[in-house]
Design a protein around this motif. Structure first.
Motif, short mmCIF file in Angstrom:
data_model
loop_
_atom_site.label_atom_id
_atom_site.label_comp_id
_atom_site.label_asym_id
_atom_site.label_seq_id
_atom_site.Cartn_x
_atom_site.Cartn_y
_atom_site.Cartn_z
N SER A 66 0.82 -1.21 0.00
CA SER A 66 0.00 0.00 0.00
C SER A 66 0.85 1.27 0.00
O SER A 66 0.33 2.37 -0.14
CB SER A 66 -0.92 0.02 1.23
OG SER A 66 -0.15 -0.03 2.42
N ASP A 67 2.20 1.11 0.14
CA ASP A 67 3.08 2.28 0.16
C ASP A 67 3.96 2.29 -1.09
O ASP A 67 3.67 1.61 -2.06
CB ASP A 67 3.92 2.30 1.44
CG ASP A 67 4.74 1.02 1.61
OD1 ASP A 67 4.92 0.28 0.61
OD2 ASP A 67 5.21 0.75 2.73
N ARG A 68 5.03 3.07 -1.06
CA ARG A 68 5.91 3.22 -2.22
C ARG A 68 7.24 2.48 -2.00
O ARG A 68 8.26 2.85 -2.58
CB ARG A 68 6.19 4.70 -2.49
CG ARG A 68 4.95 5.56 -2.68
CD ARG A 68 4.27 5.28 -4.00
NE ARG A 68 5.04 5.74 -5.15
CZ ARG A 68 4.69 5.48 -6.40
NH1 ARG A 68 3.61 4.75 -6.67
NH2 ARG A 68 5.43 5.93 -7.41
N GLN A 69 7.22 1.43 -1.21
CA GLN A 69 8.41 0.65 -0.94
C GLN A 69 8.45 -0.61 -1.81
O GLN A 69 7.41 -1.22 -2.09
CB GLN A 69 8.46 0.23 0.53
CG GLN A 69 8.68 1.39 1.50
CD GLN A 69 10.11 1.87 1.48
OE1 GLN A 69 11.04 1.14 1.81
NE2 GLN A 69 10.30 3.13 1.10
N ALA A 70 9.65 -0.97 -2.25
CA ALA A 70 9.90 -2.25 -2.90
C ALA A 70 10.77 -3.06 -1.97
O ALA A 70 11.88 -2.63 -1.62
CB ALA A 70 10.59 -2.06 -4.24
N CYS A 71 10.27 -4.21 -1.53
CA CYS A 71 10.99 -5.03 -0.57
C CYS A 71 11.27 -6.41 -1.16
O CYS A 71 10.38 -7.03 -1.76
CB CYS A 71 10.20 -5.17 0.73
SG CYS A 71 10.06 -3.61 1.65
N VAL B 154 15.61 -6.53 1.92
CA VAL B 154 16.14 -5.32 1.30
C VAL B 154 14.97 -4.47 0.83
O VAL B 154 14.13 -4.96 0.04
CB VAL B 154 17.06 -5.65 0.11
CG1 VAL B 154 17.57 -4.36 -0.54
CG2 VAL B 154 18.22 -6.53 0.55
N CYS B 155 14.87 -3.25 1.29
CA CYS B 155 13.77 -2.36 0.91
C CYS B 155 14.32 -1.04 0.36
O CYS B 155 15.30 -0.50 0.89
CB CYS B 155 12.86 -2.06 2.11
SG CYS B 155 11.90 -3.48 2.67
N VAL B 156 13.67 -0.53 -0.69
CA VAL B 156 14.02 0.78 -1.25
C VAL B 156 12.74 1.53 -1.57
O VAL B 156 11.66 0.95 -1.67
CB VAL B 156 14.87 0.64 -2.54
CG1 VAL B 156 16.15 -0.14 -2.29
CG2 VAL B 156 14.06 -0.01 -3.67
N PHE C 98 15.89 5.27 -6.08
CA PHE C 98 16.78 4.20 -5.65
C PHE C 98 18.02 4.18 -6.53
O PHE C 98 17.99 4.62 -7.68
CB PHE C 98 16.08 2.85 -5.62
CG PHE C 98 15.51 2.39 -6.94
CD1 PHE C 98 16.27 1.66 -7.84
CD2 PHE C 98 14.19 2.69 -7.29
CE1 PHE C 98 15.76 1.23 -9.05
CE2 PHE C 98 13.65 2.26 -8.49
CZ PHE C 98 14.44 1.53 -9.38
N ALA C 99 19.08 3.67 -5.98
CA ALA C 99 20.37 3.58 -6.66
C ALA C 99 20.96 2.20 -6.40
O ALA C 99 20.48 1.46 -5.53
CB ALA C 99 21.32 4.68 -6.13
#
Length: 386
Positions: A55-60, A70-72, A77-78
């Motif tokens: 529901s958020d803007r994180q990629a895990c 690992v979450c960005v 992201f880099a």
């Protein structure tokens, strides 16, 4: 099953699963980034991914084989380093798909699992890239054809991961099929399939040895090839890459290159010629000639490109003396890793054990081996019915 693992890791069911096979480089060693032809085979072992929206803007990202997460932020992201660097493969693909216009209205949780043996020259990185790409396209309802998906994976590895590979690994993982080789014209990025005769088997012998400078050596060979082509443009300005220069032309202008660059270029030009010879032999069902060309390819890797090591050479020499083996050569970038043997169905477990016994007698340590067959290319999978 990856669905069950996903529930264990994330506490909910995945929405999308995807898979992509590892590949064996059949012949065409380092020809891909030199614009030449290459033949590869997709195997029946693969990397699988499972995803569900957040529901958020994180990629895990989580791995079935490692602890931690690992979450960005998907908006910024880099490339990652250290213990998190394994996530650069799916992150690089994500970045390329965003650039291609894929919408990302929300983040996601991804789990990766694999039955590809580590370090066996099967290019788990490309399989991870292709599986991730199909997973993202399923989650975000974005469509790409196989060729474009292979290009996305290659660009991800070039631009985000930082490895100057050609399109061999991603192309074979994308276009692989049962009882087929994938032929890639790397200059024009054209993909086709060649049918294998019946009773062709693949055995992979893994040295578990890697040169400590493997990445820098790969980069050095890339630079040497580019420099050899640059020098050859003086007499052959029409040649757009090394693959367009024949072994005869190299011999005629050897003085322009010097010993090292000449041998590097000779390997590439010779490999391009061997790929076409293998294609012709396969069209006749002539596996004896195919096998001879595989052995020639390894010898050129050993002498001209110098990307073999003694451990690989010993395995190839032992296989050359074995019954029921058509041919063998190092597979992948080299500088360690694995040897691919192409055999008929009479080569079995006992024969493979003799090969590794000879290896252990020579080096005092064991090599591992496994048998594999051809498998289908990358695809979005089907979730189990509930």
């Amino acid at each position: 099953m990856i669905e069950d693992l996903y529930i264990q890791k994330f506490g909910r069911s995945p929405e999308v699963i995807a898979q992509a096979p590892g590949r064996l480089e059949f012949i065409g060693n380092h020809t891909d980034y030199n614009g030449g032809p290459v033949l590869g085979v997709a195997v029946d072992r693969r990397v699988s991914v499972a995803l569900a929206a957040r529901s958020d803007r994180q990629a895990c990202f989580r791995s079935a084989s490692m602890e931690g997460e690992v979450c960005v932020d998907i908006d910024s992201f880099a490339p990652l380093s250290g213990n998190e660097s394994w996530a650069n493969y799916p992150l690089g693909v994500l970045k390329e798909l965003i650039s291609a216009g894929m919408p990302i209205p929300h983040g996601f949780d991804m789990l990766v699992d694999s039955d590809l043996p580590a370090g066996a020259g099967l290019s788990s990185s490309a399989a991870f890239e292709l599986a991730s790409g199909y997973g993202y396209c399923g989650l975000y309802e974005f469509e790409l054809d196989r060729a474009d998906m292979a290009r996305v994976g290659r660009r991800a590895e070039n631009n985000f991961v930082g490895m100057p590979c050609g399109i061999l690994d991603q192309g074979v993982s994308a276009f692989g099929d049962v009882n087929s080789l994938v032929k890639i014209d790397c200059e024009k990025e054209l993909f086709s399939r060649l049918t294998l005769p019946d009773d062709v088997h693949f055995w992979v012998f893994n040295t578990a040895k890697k040169h400590s400078l493997v990445d820098s050596l790969y980069g050095t060979r890339h630079q040497e090839c580019m420099e050899a082509h640059r020098r050859m443009q003086a007499p052959l300005p029409q040649a757009q890459n090394l693959a367009q220069i024949s072994t005869a032309q190299l011999s005629e202008h050897q003085d322009l290159l010097g010993d090292v660059l000449y041998r590097r270029a000779l390997h590439i030009s010779g490999e391009c010629e061997r790929v076409l010879a293998v294609e012709s032999a396969l069209g006749k069902g002539d596996m004896a000639t195919v096998g001879e060309l595989l052995f020639e390819s390894h010898e050129s890797s050993r002498v001209n490109f110098e990307n073999s090591i003694p451990e690989l050479d010993i395995l190839v020499d032992a296989l050359k003396e074995s019954q029921h083996v058509w041919g063998a050569r190092l597979t992948g970038g080299g500088f360690g890793g694995a040897v691919m043997a192409v055999t008929n169905g009479q080569f079995g477990q006992a024969d493979a054990e003799k090969i590794v016994a000879a290896y252990q007698e020579k080096f005092g340590q064991a090599a591992t081996f496994f048998h594999t067959t051809t498998g289908p290319g990358a695809s979005q999978g089907q979730l189990s019915a509930t």
